[in-house]
Design an enzyme around this catalytic site. Sequence first.
Site, PDB file in Angstrom:
ATOM      1  N   LYS A 142      45.696  65.039  24.740  1.00 56.89           N
ATOM      2  CA  LYS A 142      46.112  63.660  25.008  1.00 56.89           C
ATOM      3  C   LYS A 142      46.595  63.010  23.732  1.00 56.89           C
ATOM      4  O   LYS A 142      45.893  63.104  22.741  1.00 56.89           O
ATOM      5  CB  LYS A 142      44.904  62.904  25.544  1.00 56.89           C
ATOM      6  CG  LYS A 142      45.149  61.438  25.759  1.00 56.89           C
ATOM      7  CD  LYS A 142      43.896  60.764  26.221  1.00 56.89           C
ATOM      8  CE  LYS A 142      44.160  59.279  26.276  1.00 56.89           C
ATOM      9  NZ  LYS A 142      42.972  58.505  26.322  1.00 56.89           N
ATOM     10  N   LYS A 148      42.035  64.724  21.422  1.00 56.99           N
ATOM     11  CA  LYS A 148      42.528  63.361  21.681  1.00 56.99           C
ATOM     12  C   LYS A 148      42.929  62.737  20.351  1.00 56.99           C
ATOM     13  O   LYS A 148      42.106  62.607  19.447  1.00 56.99           O
ATOM     14  CB  LYS A 148      41.433  62.538  22.359  1.00 56.99           C
ATOM     15  CG  LYS A 148      41.833  61.083  22.564  1.00 56.99           C
ATOM     16  CD  LYS A 148      40.833  60.345  23.438  1.00 56.99           C
ATOM     17  CE  LYS A 148      41.186  58.878  23.531  1.00 56.99           C
ATOM     18  NZ  LYS A 148      40.253  58.121  24.365  1.00 56.99           N
TER      19      LYS A 148
HETATM   20  C1  PBG Z   1      39.106  55.379  26.350  1.00 56.43           C
HETATM   21  C2  PBG Z   1      40.445  55.836  26.784  1.00 56.43           C
HETATM   22  C3  PBG Z   1      41.716  55.477  26.312  1.00 56.43           C
HETATM   23  C4  PBG Z   1      42.641  56.106  27.151  1.00 56.43           C
HETATM   24  C5  PBG Z   1      41.903  56.846  28.076  1.00 56.43           C
HETATM   25  N1  PBG Z   1      40.544  56.680  27.819  1.00 56.43           N
HETATM   26  C6  PBG Z   1      42.158  54.543  25.256  1.00 56.43           C
HETATM   27  C7  PBG Z   1      41.774  54.716  23.854  1.00 56.43           C
HETATM   28  O1  PBG Z   1      41.268  55.754  23.440  1.00 56.43           O
HETATM   29  O2  PBG Z   1      41.977  53.746  23.126  1.00 56.43           O
HETATM   30  C8  PBG Z   1      44.123  55.979  27.059  1.00 56.43           C
HETATM   31  C9  PBG Z   1      44.890  56.268  28.298  1.00 56.43           C
HETATM   32  C10 PBG Z   1      46.294  55.796  28.312  1.00 56.43           C
HETATM   33  O3  PBG Z   1      46.854  55.318  27.292  1.00 56.43           O
HETATM   34  O4  PBG Z   1      46.894  55.907  29.374  1.00 56.43           O
HETATM   35  N2  PBG Z   1      38.679  55.755  25.104  1.00 56.43           N
END
Ligand code: PBG
Length: 325
Positions: free
Chosen positions: A248, A195
Amino acid sequence: MAFPQQRLRRLRATEPLRRMLKETRLAADDFIYPLFLKEGAGEKIEISSMPGVYHHSLDSLLKELEEVSALSIPAVLLFGLPGIKDETGSEAFAPKGIVQRGIMAIKASFPDLMVITDICLCAYTTHGHCGVIENGRIDNDKTLGILQKVALSHAAAGADMVAPSDMMDGRVGAIRSALDGNGYAELTIMSYAAKFASHFYGPFREAADSSPRFGDRKSYQMDPANPLEALREIALDMEEGADIIMVKPALAYLDIIFRAKEKFGCPLAAYNVSGEYSMVKAAAARGMLDETNVMMEMLQSIKRAGADLIITYFAKEAARVLREG
Ligand code: PBG
């Protein structure tokens, strides 16, 4: 053999032939549909940064799920917006929290729909970080104990799969052992393994009210410049017991999806994130591109790169296109 013996255009000559030779096929089974559950009763409310995506109450949720299951989308991914936040995000593991009640409500009415839950603290903490803060820093190991409680509370409510998205080190192993030690050895973990600290999460943070109130997430989410580190993150999560790994965001990271699939060959999900969704919606609203065709081409590219599963806000629209042509 080359031209004129070989003419690749022969294979593109007719529509049935093109259909027969298609190498990548999307299906509703590929999709996971994210949903935002918010404390409070009543109607769904559209999220301004994400046209067509809503904050749901437990009442409006069930109507939404009728559509989702009628379209044969197999799974949803739940995010919660709690009524109260605190320093440690304790509402995230409240037995009667919004996500926990959501899971129970879904399972009571749609037992065959797969319920996946996001495990993170950012929407539940006053400071908006994904872990707890000690002396101004995100404390990795203190956060693990809380994540275990969150996962157990989701398991107790009936979740089918948990998806840790916090990016703390060791959280997959910690969650796996908590689940195994409490009778949930069969519950699946999909880890947000690679991520990245991405600006494509902007619209989501408005939707989930989860922006960090100070600093950024770069001490826990990955540097977008680092593919080798992404592969190490994935390898570690698999060692710790992840069943499905996730990359992601998706579109700006297709190379990571490809490399991960080549190297590990394991079930792989990709998150087509909020910014990737909203920029298509915004461009289409201004007549700059054809929304439906761009959506399908994007989803196909994610699958072609190697994703088995695609988490996408487009899930319903794409499933409709696949059904109706
Ligand atoms: C929580 C999380 C996030 C997303 C999914 N789980 C945001 C972040 O890490 O700030 C993002 C999903 C999206 O942008 O559609 N940590």
